[in-house]
Design an enzyme around this catalytic site. Structure first.
Site, mmCIF file in Angstrom:
data_model
loop_
_atom_site.group_PDB
_atom_site.id
_atom_site.type_symbol
_atom_site.label_atom_id
_atom_site.label_comp_id
_atom_site.label_asym_id
_atom_site.label_seq_id
_atom_site.Cartn_x
_atom_site.Cartn_y
_atom_site.Cartn_z
ATOM 1 N N ASN A 106 11.057 -14.944 31.114
ATOM 2 C CA ASN A 106 12.340 -14.872 31.312
ATOM 3 C C ASN A 106 12.982 -16.292 31.493
ATOM 4 O O ASN A 106 12.474 -17.125 32.088
ATOM 5 C CB ASN A 106 12.497 -13.938 32.768
ATOM 6 C CG ASN A 106 13.843 -13.771 33.234
ATOM 7 O OD1 ASN A 106 14.882 -13.383 32.232
ATOM 8 N ND2 ASN A 106 13.926 -13.820 34.306
ATOM 9 N N HIS A 108 15.850 -18.366 33.248
ATOM 10 C CA HIS A 108 16.754 -18.255 34.543
ATOM 11 C C HIS A 108 17.749 -19.461 34.697
ATOM 12 O O HIS A 108 17.348 -20.415 34.739
ATOM 13 C CB HIS A 108 15.918 -17.911 35.810
ATOM 14 C CG HIS A 108 16.718 -17.696 36.851
ATOM 15 N ND1 HIS A 108 17.337 -16.205 37.473
ATOM 16 C CD2 HIS A 108 16.980 -18.505 38.270
ATOM 17 C CE1 HIS A 108 18.045 -16.706 38.576
ATOM 18 N NE2 HIS A 108 17.829 -17.935 38.938
ATOM 19 N N SER A 135 15.118 -22.698 34.457
ATOM 20 C CA SER A 135 13.792 -22.440 34.484
ATOM 21 C C SER A 135 13.349 -21.383 33.482
ATOM 22 O O SER A 135 14.213 -20.693 32.827
ATOM 23 C CB SER A 135 13.443 -21.844 35.928
ATOM 24 O OG SER A 135 13.881 -22.549 37.003
ATOM 25 N N ASP A 144 12.415 -12.753 40.006
ATOM 26 C CA ASP A 144 12.128 -14.227 39.617
ATOM 27 C C ASP A 144 11.252 -15.317 40.394
ATOM 28 O O ASP A 144 11.346 -16.584 40.225
ATOM 29 C CB ASP A 144 13.623 -14.907 39.662
ATOM 30 C CG ASP A 144 14.588 -14.260 38.796
ATOM 31 O OD1 ASP A 144 14.195 -13.758 37.647
ATOM 32 O OD2 ASP A 144 15.957 -14.117 39.246
#
Ligand code: GRF
Length: 197
Positions: A106, A108, A135, A144
């Site tokens: 993912n 971020h 990130s 997260d």
């Protein structure tokens, strides 16, 4: 060739960067399908780049778990090596994490663990920090909080708005994502090992 399925909710500008990178014959990964949780603008990139798309609308299912099960079925049929959440604005249920993580990553728009959640850019601005970041993480069952694959600092400039700051963060997210995909494909990065450590 590393097979990627990319999941989006929005415009898919990070997805476009991956599609552009994959257009280079030397790039060791291909986006094999693009999925979304809604009628996302970025699904149009599928037609532009000749990549199949699918949508698993969150609102069409009674709950998050049912949506997650449908998402797993759609993603799994592409047999991806890595599933990239690139602006998928939904928490995925545990079954999705179980099915794909640690090969579920993912992007971020903040320097995790600072400013997790759906409003990483807005929250950094509201906190008045002088630097934030971008990130790339492995998705786990936290919000997260998964293992960090890569991250970089980005200054907050005087007069920054949420959109001006986000516009400077996104190119960094793209760079981190493309580099990680390269590293995974070239076996310089082992997500299983990262998730274990
Ligand atoms: C990115 O900043 C991503 O990290 C965040 O949403 C944004 C997606 O932008 N969660 P786009 O759809 O790739 O333009």
């Amino acid at each position: 060739m590393l097979k990627l399925v990319v999941l989006i909710s929005g415009t898919g500008s990070n997805l476009r960067a991956l599609l552009d990178a994959s257009a280079d014959a030397e790039f060791p990964a291909r986006v094999v399908a693009i999925g979304a949780d809604r009628d996302a603008e970025g699904l149009a990139l599928g037609e532009e780049y000749g990549v199949p798309t699918f949508s698993v609308p969150f609102t069409a299912y009674p709950d998050r778990d049912a949506w997650g099960d449908a998402l797993i079925a759609e993603v799994a049929r592409w047999e991806p090596d890595v599933v990239v959440l690139s602006g998928l604005m939904r928490l995925v249920p545990p079954a999705v994490v179980d099915a794909f993580s640690p090969h579920l990553i993912n992007t971020h728009p903040a320097y995790l663990p600072e400013f997790p959640g759906a409003h990483g850019v807005r929250d950094a601005l509201a906190a008045g920090v002088t630097q934030t970041g971008a990130s790339l993480i492995v998705v786990d069952n936290s919000v997260d909080g998964g293992p960090i694959i890569a991250q970089e600092r980005i200054p907050v400039l005087p007069g920054d708005t949420e959109s001006s700051l986000h516009d400077r963060i996104k190119p960094v997210e793209r760079r981190l994502l493309i580099q990680a995909v390269l590293d995974i494909a070239n076996q310089h990065l082992d997500l299983k090992e990262l998730a274990r450590s």
